[in-house]
Design a protein around this motif. Sequence first.
Motif, short mmCIF file in Angstrom:
data_model
loop_
_atom_site.label_atom_id
_atom_site.label_comp_id
_atom_site.label_asym_id
_atom_site.label_seq_id
_atom_site.Cartn_x
_atom_site.Cartn_y
_atom_site.Cartn_z
N ARG A 217 0.83 -1.21 0.00
CA ARG A 217 0.00 0.00 0.00
C ARG A 217 0.86 1.26 0.00
N ASN A 218 1.90 1.26 0.82
CA ASN A 218 2.79 2.43 0.89
C ASN A 218 3.62 2.58 -0.37
N TRP A 219 4.26 1.50 -0.80
CA TRP A 219 5.14 1.57 -1.97
C TRP A 219 4.38 1.95 -3.23
N SER A 220 3.13 1.50 -3.34
CA SER A 220 2.33 1.83 -4.52
C SER A 220 2.04 3.32 -4.60
N ARG A 221 2.07 3.99 -3.47
CA ARG A 221 1.85 5.44 -3.42
C ARG A 221 3.16 6.22 -3.51
N GLY A 222 4.26 5.49 -3.71
CA GLY A 222 5.56 6.14 -3.79
C GLY A 222 6.12 6.52 -2.44
N ASN A 223 5.57 5.93 -1.35
CA ASN A 223 6.03 6.24 0.01
C ASN A 223 6.81 5.07 0.59
N LYS A 224 7.83 5.38 1.36
CA LYS A 224 8.54 4.32 2.08
C LYS A 224 7.59 3.74 3.13
N LEU A 335 2.45 -10.19 -5.90
CA LEU A 335 1.09 -10.06 -5.35
C LEU A 335 0.43 -8.79 -5.88
N CYS A 336 1.19 -7.71 -5.92
CA CYS A 336 0.66 -6.44 -6.43
C CYS A 336 0.26 -6.59 -7.91
N TYR A 337 1.11 -7.25 -8.67
CA TYR A 337 0.85 -7.48 -10.10
C TYR A 337 -0.38 -8.39 -10.28
N TYR A 338 -0.38 -9.52 -9.59
CA TYR A 338 -1.46 -10.50 -9.75
C TYR A 338 -2.79 -9.92 -9.27
N ASP A 339 -2.74 -9.12 -8.23
CA ASP A 339 -3.93 -8.47 -7.69
C ASP A 339 -4.60 -7.60 -8.76
N LYS A 340 -3.79 -6.97 -9.60
CA LYS A 340 -4.33 -6.06 -10.60
C LYS A 340 -4.69 -6.76 -11.92
N PHE A 341 -3.83 -7.67 -12.37
CA PHE A 341 -4.03 -8.25 -13.70
C PHE A 341 -4.48 -9.71 -13.70
N LYS A 386 16.44 1.55 -11.02
CA LYS A 386 15.84 2.62 -10.21
C LYS A 386 14.37 2.80 -10.56
N ILE A 387 13.73 1.68 -10.81
CA ILE A 387 12.31 1.68 -11.16
C ILE A 387 11.46 1.46 -9.91
N GLY A 388 10.51 2.33 -9.67
CA GLY A 388 9.54 2.11 -8.59
C GLY A 388 8.48 1.15 -9.10
N ILE A 389 8.75 -0.14 -8.95
CA ILE A 389 7.93 -1.15 -9.62
C ILE A 389 6.48 -1.12 -9.16
N PHE A 390 6.23 -0.77 -7.90
CA PHE A 390 4.86 -0.76 -7.39
C PHE A 390 4.06 0.40 -7.99
N SER A 391 4.72 1.53 -8.16
CA SER A 391 4.06 2.65 -8.84
C SER A 391 3.79 2.31 -10.29
N GLU A 392 4.74 1.62 -10.93
CA GLU A 392 4.56 1.20 -12.32
C GLU A 392 3.33 0.31 -12.46
N ILE A 393 3.18 -0.63 -11.53
CA ILE A 393 2.02 -1.53 -11.58
C ILE A 393 0.74 -0.75 -11.35
N SER A 394 0.77 0.17 -10.40
CA SER A 394 -0.43 0.96 -10.07
C SER A 394 -0.93 1.77 -11.26
N PHE A 395 0.01 2.32 -12.03
CA PHE A 395 -0.38 3.18 -13.15
C PHE A 395 -0.54 2.41 -14.47
N ALA A 396 -0.11 1.16 -14.50
CA ALA A 396 -0.21 0.38 -15.74
C ALA A 396 -1.67 0.08 -16.09
N ARG A 397 -1.99 0.14 -17.38
CA ARG A 397 -3.35 -0.17 -17.84
C ARG A 397 -3.43 -1.60 -18.35
#
Length: 435
Positions: A217-224, A335-341, A386-397
């Motif tokens: 939840r935190n990482w997806s928002r770009g927060n530590k 889990l973040c990826y599978y949760d979305k796709f 240096k990829i914020g992978i959780f943010s990438e997943i959150s914004f991916a369509r």
Amino acid sequence: MAGTKSADELLGMNLNIPDYQRPYKWGIRNIDELFLDITKAISDADRYKADGIEFKYRIGTIILHKEGSRYNIVDGQQRIISLVLLKKCIDPEFECSVTEKVFTNKTTQYNIHRNYTFIREWFSLKSDDVKKEFIRAFEKILEVVVFCVDKETEAFQLFDSQNTRGKALDPHDLLKAYHLREMKKYPYEMERAVTKWEAKDPVKIKELFDLYLFPIRNWSRGNKSKPFTAKEIDAYKGITEGSAYSYARRTSKAMPCFQITEPFIAGNDFFEMVEHYMYLLRDIKSEICSNPRFREIKRVLCGGGEVDSPEDMDKARLGSAGFGYTKNLFYCALLCYYDKFHNFDEMAVKKLFTWAFMLRVDMKNLGFDSVNKYAVGDKNSRYTNKIGIFSEISFARMHHEISGLQIQVRRNPDNGKWEELYNTIKEINGYGGAQ
């Protein structure tokens, strides 16, 4: 001596705030939660009254030391001052021993002024009937448990036993209690939720929040992220049923389809959400364990050993805490990826694995602080990726936006450790020769 008192009875006592008490630090958020609690208590009292039941709402525990004719507040000062401010706003004629207190601490002065202003503005938008309901609540609905002793040492011993010696409830237990209160008008669903909750391993529930849901939840928002404690439970209180907010109506229509990064409706959906993600986590571990396409990933996760089940895969000894952090980071990303796709696209899974375990290759010594920076894509770091992978997943369509990410596979020549892991990562990605 212990007993219950109404809020009015408590404030009518000759209370004294000793000089040793810490400053008053309640903020707007605390006051707003108090408003919500009292408003709900009034609503519940009216509903129970229709059934001939006298409803009381307990708002805390107060510890007092009796000294002559006055009662020194040992524990409960924050709540008492807040109740005094609220009472003063609904009844301008109200006076008590606390209102006569001269506060000299700047922090206390600031918070009292700010909170009083907020309370006054809140009531300015309400009808006189709301004020009358709050006055009734102070007299007949809200109550506190009061412990009163004659010796100061006994008061502090009691304070210690209440706050340190007793085992504090885990955050997920506090959430369980909160969401059961939200289900009071659904007794059958309450009983069913409790039965299902008690059948689960409490360690697994704790791990679900500590290791997966809260960090994601935190990482997806770009927060530590940080430890999941009682101070953080607001993140999982959900949206009150019947809320008029536009986003609340949309959430209500979406249930029971959950997303880690999205809110849910308070009450039964909390218990459904926990069960959903426990199953989802089991599914992704089972896929890694049983799918031959992920054999090399499984071998790394098992420390080179052979296992037949996700449970055995979890038990595998990896040799270092840093390796354990990396393994968990991969599971969080998956889990973040599978949760979305909701698919196990081979390229996407391998990209997530490569991203997570290149952190282990990058670092001679790996602690959670490094994981935190890596998860949000810290641009000032020396990491290969240096990829914020959780943010990438959150914004991916589309899921191929993740499978198409360019994840770098190269090793710092100054770091000779993890050569075997590095070579495995190259094999997984189809690289030959040195990188």
